[in-house]
Each structure stands twice: as structure tokens, then as C-alpha cells.
Scaffold this motif. Structure first.
Motif, PDB file in Angstrom:
ATOM      1  N   UNK A 196      60.171  69.674  35.842  1.00 19.95           N
ATOM      2  CA  UNK A 196      61.579  69.803  35.771  1.00 19.95           C
ATOM      3  C   UNK A 196      62.145  70.608  36.722  1.00 19.95           C
ATOM      4  N   UNK A 197      61.398  71.860  37.252  1.00 21.22           N
ATOM      5  CA  UNK A 197      61.617  72.529  38.368  1.00 21.22           C
ATOM      6  C   UNK A 197      61.372  72.191  39.751  1.00 21.22           C
ATOM      7  N   UNK A 198      60.875  70.954  39.753  1.00 18.44           N
ATOM      8  CA  UNK A 198      60.407  70.530  41.283  1.00 18.44           C
ATOM      9  C   UNK A 198      61.856  70.423  42.176  1.00 18.44           C
ATOM     10  N   UNK A 199      61.526  70.719  43.573  1.00 21.86           N
ATOM     11  CA  UNK A 199      62.367  70.502  44.249  1.00 21.86           C
ATOM     12  C   UNK A 199      63.048  69.140  44.466  1.00 21.86           C
ATOM     13  N   UNK A 200      64.185  68.853  44.484  1.00 28.53           N
ATOM     14  CA  UNK A 200      64.609  67.299  44.676  1.00 28.53           C
ATOM     15  C   UNK A 200      64.081  66.756  46.169  1.00 28.53           C
ATOM     16  N   UNK A 201      63.856  65.506  46.142  1.00 36.90           N
ATOM     17  CA  UNK A 201      63.437  64.855  47.424  1.00 36.90           C
ATOM     18  C   UNK A 201      64.745  64.100  47.831  1.00 36.90           C
ATOM     19  N   UNK A 202      64.796  64.468  49.376  1.00 37.04           N
ATOM     20  CA  UNK A 202      65.848  63.686  50.030  1.00 37.04           C
ATOM     21  C   UNK A 202      65.697  61.889  49.831  1.00 37.04           C
ATOM     22  N   UNK A 203      66.772  61.403  49.930  1.00 37.50           N
ATOM     23  CA  UNK A 203      66.811  59.982  50.025  1.00 37.50           C
ATOM     24  C   UNK A 203      66.710  59.199  51.253  1.00 37.50           C
ATOM     25  N   UNK A 204      65.822  58.447  51.314  1.00 38.98           N
ATOM     26  CA  UNK A 204      65.357  57.908  52.785  1.00 38.98           C
ATOM     27  C   UNK A 204      66.150  56.320  52.963  1.00 38.98           C
ATOM     28  N   UNK A 205      66.883  56.322  53.927  1.00 31.96           N
ATOM     29  CA  UNK A 205      67.751  54.996  54.288  1.00 31.96           C
ATOM     30  C   UNK A 205      67.211  54.566  55.624  1.00 31.96           C
ATOM     31  N   UNK A 206      66.588  53.441  55.404  1.00 33.56           N
ATOM     32  CA  UNK A 206      65.911  52.681  56.722  1.00 33.56           C
ATOM     33  C   UNK A 206      66.807  51.554  57.149  1.00 33.56           C
ATOM     34  N   UNK A 207      67.161  51.766  58.391  1.00 27.87           N
ATOM     35  CA  UNK A 207      67.714  50.715  59.269  1.00 27.87           C
ATOM     36  C   UNK A 207      67.015  49.934  60.096  1.00 27.87           C
ATOM     37  N   UNK A 208      67.061  48.790  59.946  1.00 33.95           N
ATOM     38  CA  UNK A 208      66.319  47.535  60.673  1.00 33.95           C
ATOM     39  C   UNK A 208      67.115  46.335  61.236  1.00 33.95           C
ATOM     40  N   UNK A 209      66.932  46.084  62.502  1.00 28.78           N
ATOM     41  CA  UNK A 209      67.611  44.742  62.983  1.00 28.78           C
ATOM     42  C   UNK A 209      66.844  43.678  62.687  1.00 28.78           C
ATOM     43  N   UNK A 210      67.633  42.541  62.349  1.00 27.13           N
ATOM     44  CA  UNK A 210      67.072  41.140  62.203  1.00 27.13           C
ATOM     45  C   UNK A 210      66.768  40.633  63.312  1.00 27.13           C
ATOM     46  N   UNK A 211      67.111  41.256  64.480  1.00 28.68           N
ATOM     47  CA  UNK A 211      66.695  40.717  65.935  1.00 28.68           C
ATOM     48  C   UNK A 211      66.855  41.963  66.876  1.00 28.68           C
ATOM     49  N   UNK A 212      66.315  42.099  67.677  1.00 29.68           N
ATOM     50  CA  UNK A 212      66.419  43.136  69.114  1.00 29.68           C
ATOM     51  C   UNK A 212      68.043  42.744  69.454  1.00 29.68           C
TER      52      UNK A 212
END
Length: 423
Positions: A153-169
């Protein structure tokens, strides 16, 4: 977790991925489960495939406590044993006593029973059982209980990862990633790390007008050195609350990585900031697949063309298989309204994907071009611009501060039949 109080509260659900959003990653532990019913075995098997269990190893056996006792007479016990039992309370206590005789003292035990009995729960806790859960159980129950035992319960919170990717170059995914990252740091005054994972052709250093001597390449090629202190040395400060892990954007070497190449970097970044934006290049490799599989949130940026629709459809379908217990990706339709270019309407584009677009960004070459050429974010150029307001809305949605506003969907318009996507 004592679920006696809420067993019939209606909170249980197998279909609500948002219930998993706040769960931490399970550490590298071994788990073995012994089930008497398929109704319990099935969610356990699903849990074994969940991305939050990527480091843990879960093996499901059919058979209850008696099978477990026989099994551990000749095998070493794991970190955690999960047993299902339909025995009456007093008989269950006796059977667990026999199991204790063949278990290591350090092994944790979770019991899934079929009696909603307060006396039984108290006796099991006094007996040393880590948790007692009343069947039926869901995947959320299982992951929550395991996380509650092995993540302090005292573990440090983890940051949220938000991945952006393109459907095409060229869809503008990097531009969206950088501007949304900047918007989050400005709007919420929260620390944000933008990581440019396109080591060969990344544009984050240009967009943020930065030329750091070190960046993500040093971390990738020397993962054993990565910790919070070393990461801090690699970060370039772009704004008061925004830091950049820049790519070298050079071709002096090739960038062929193993599937877990970015795992350590992302994990350290999660301990360093509450929000991490991952700018994932438009490639499909072991490492890019791994990054997208394990991200907390995925944003697909696409332009309203047929190839983009095909690729977006493939991405959505593949990610659904890789992340069966997570929310589907978010969608941005970008560069809408280019003069004289035939386009698919936003409604027709979104319909085959089964997604409601977070934003439909109009084509504005002058605004985006001026931003890129000056190394400034869109919000710095004109905070009141309509596109900036859309970017701000995206920042609210991907951080969970707002939801995508649904609109009436258009018909397929014959588009899906032209994709010829193989099932």
C-alpha cells in the motif's frame, strides 16, 4: 480483500475494463491455481494473459485442495497458491491444514470458496490465509486480490503511459503526441515526460526546439545503467513541467532492438513522472508491438484516406487481441479538409473501427507549419485557436478527466467492403 460485503452489490463485472485502470503491474512471481469449476478456472486463465501479469507466471490446474496436496508432495511450492473449494466451512479448514503441511512457510494462499460465511472468513485469516474470496469471481477480482497481496500500500504510484501511433506515415501522430504532452503539462501542471521512440527519424527535438547531447539512445543501448538518477541526466527540460527524452535522429547506426528494449526505460520513467507520452513510430516490430501492448492508453492518429482506414482497422483488431481486458484505442482523425483531396467522411471512417473519434482536426497548413518552423507548440502560438481547444480536450480525455462525446454514427458507405481485410 473481504468480498463478503459486496458479493451481491452489483459491482462485479467482466466487461468493464475501466475497473482495471488503477491496478499496478504484478511483480515477477510464480502462481499456481487449483480449480474445481470451469467458472473459476476461466477468469484465472484470462488473468494469466493480461498485460498486468506480464512478469508473473500463472499456471491453472483442474482439481481442488486434494489435487494441490498431492501435487506439492513432490513439487516445490510457488510464491502464491490459489485454491477453489466447495467444501463446507469446517471441512475446508481441515483440508487447508493438510495443505499447510506440504507448503513452504513463505507461500501465500488465496482461497476461493462457495460459502458467504463471516465465521469462515475470520477463521481463514486467523489460520494464515492471505485472502478469502466468494465465488463467482471475475478477472478484476483476481487481479485486485493478487495486486493487494504483492504490491504494498505504500508503493510509489506509477505514471500513466499514453502511446501515440500513426495509422500511416505522415498522419501527424508525433505532432499530436508532442502537443498533447505539452497541453497536459500546462493545463494540469503535472510533470510529463515525452519519449521519442523513433531513434532514426524522430522530430520531437525539432518540434520542441531542443538539441540535447544525450537522449533515449543512451538508455536503449545501456539498459543496465538506467535508474531515476541516470534518466534525469538524459532528460531535456522543454517547459516548466515537461521533459523530453529525445531521439538522436541520426543514421550513423541501425536501430534493431529486441522486444523488451524499451521496457526498462518506460518503467523507470513511470517512477519519475505521473504522465509519460510515448511517441511510437509507424512501424511494426517486436519492440513497437511490446510498447503498444503494455501502454496504459493508446491513441491512433489517422488521416481520412482508405490506406489509413485499412491500417487503423488492422491496429484496432490486433490490439484488441493483445489487450483483451483493456479499453480500445482512442482515435484522432487528422488533416481533414485538404483542398481537392477525396476524403472519407469522419463518420464513415470511424464506423468500421467501432470507435468514436476523440477529435476531428481540420487541415491548417499555415498554423501547423508556423508551429513546426518556430519550434513552438500550437498552444504557444495561439492559445485561443480552435485546434488548440481540441488538443486540450484530447489531453482531458487521455488522462481520464473527460470522456469522448458520442455522436450519431454514419453508415458504412461501402468503405468496409473495399478494405478486404483478412479475418
Amino acid at each position: 480483500m473481504n468480498n463478503l460485503a459486496y458479493e451481491d452489490s452489483g459491482l462485479r463485472t467482466e466487461q468493464d475494463p475501466s475497473a482495471l485502470n488503477d491496478l499496478r503491474l504484478i511483480p515477477r512471481i510464480s502462481i499456481q491455481a487449483f480449480c474445481e469449476t470451469e467458472a473459476v478456472a476461466s477468469p484465472l486463465e484470462r488473468a494469466a494473459l493480461d498485460r498486468r501479469m506480464a512478469k508473473a507466471h500463472l499456471k491453472v490446474h483442474m482439481g481442488g485442495i486434494a489435487t494441490a496436496i498431492e501435487f506439492y508432495q513432490q513439487a516445490q511450492t510457488p510464491n502464491l497458491i490459489i485454491v477453489e473449494s466447495r467444501e463446507e466451512p469446517k471441512q475446508l479448514i481441515a483440508s487447508l491444514g493438510q495443505l499447510a503441511e506440504v507448503c513452504d512457510a513463505s507461500t501465500r494462499v488465496i482461497v476461493i470458496g462457495h460459502y458467504n460465511d463471516v465465521w469462515l472468513y475470520r477463521e481463514l485469516i486467523r489460520f494464515g490465509i492471505s485472502e478469502y474470496v466468494v465465488a463467482p469471481v471475475t478477472l478484476v477480482d483476481i487481479l485486485s486480490v493478487i495486486s493487494g497481496i504483492f504490491v504494498g500500500p505504500d508503493a510509489e504510484p506509477l505514471g500513466k503511459t499514453i502511446a501515440f501511433v500513426g495509422a500511416k506515415g505522415g498522419a501527424g501522430s508525433s505532432t499530436m503526441a508532442h502537443n498533447v504532452g505539452w497541453a497536459m503539462s500546462t493545463l494540469f501542471r503535472s510533470e510529463v515526460i515525452v519519449a521519442d521512440l523513433d531513434l532514426a527519424f524522430g522530430t520531437a527535438n525539432i518540434n520542441f526546439d531542443q538539441d540535447p547531447p544525450q537522449g533515449i539512445a543512451e538508455a536503449v543501448f545501456a539498459p543496465e545503467r538506467i535508474d531515476e538518477v541516470y534518466l534525469d541526466r538524459l532528460l531535456a527540460q522543454c517547459a516548466e513541467h515537461l521533459s523530453l527524452l529525445a531521439s538522436p535522429s541520426m543514421l550513423d547506426r541501425t536501430y534493431d532492438f529486441d522486444g523488451d528494449a524499451f521496457t526498462t526505460i518506460v518503467e523507470v520513467a513511470q517512477r519519475s513522472a505521473p504522465l509519460i507520452v510515448l511517441d511510437v513510430p509507424h512501424i511494426w516490430s517486436n519492440w513497437s508491438k511490446s510498447v503498444l501492448t503494455h501502454a496504459d492508453e493508446i491513441v491512433i492518429t489517422a488521416t481520412p484516406e482508405l490506406a489509413n482506414l485499412r491500417n487503423a482497422k488492422n491496429l484496432v483488431d490486433t490490439l484488441k487481441k493483445l489487450r483483451p481486458n483493456d479499453m480500445p484505442p482512442k482515435l484522432i482523425i487528422n488533416q481533414v479538409g485538404i483542398p481537392k483531396r477525396p476524403e472519407i467522411s469522419p463518420g464513415d471512417f470511424a464506423e468500421p473501427l467501432g470507435l468514436e473519434p476523440m477529435a476531428v482536426i481540420p487541415f491548417d497548413a499555415a498554423f501547423f507549419g508556423a508551429s513546426a518552423n518556430n519550434g513552438r507548440m500550437l498552444g504557444e502560438m495561439d492559445a485561443n485557436h480552435a485546434i488548440v481547444k481540441m488538443v486540450n480536450e484530447i489531453a482531458h480525455v487521455v488522462t481520464g478527466r473527460a470522456e469522448v462525446r458520442t455522436k450519431k454514427k454514419a453508415g458504412f458507405g461501402g468503405i468496409i467492403s473495399r478494405l478486404r481485410i483478412k479475418k
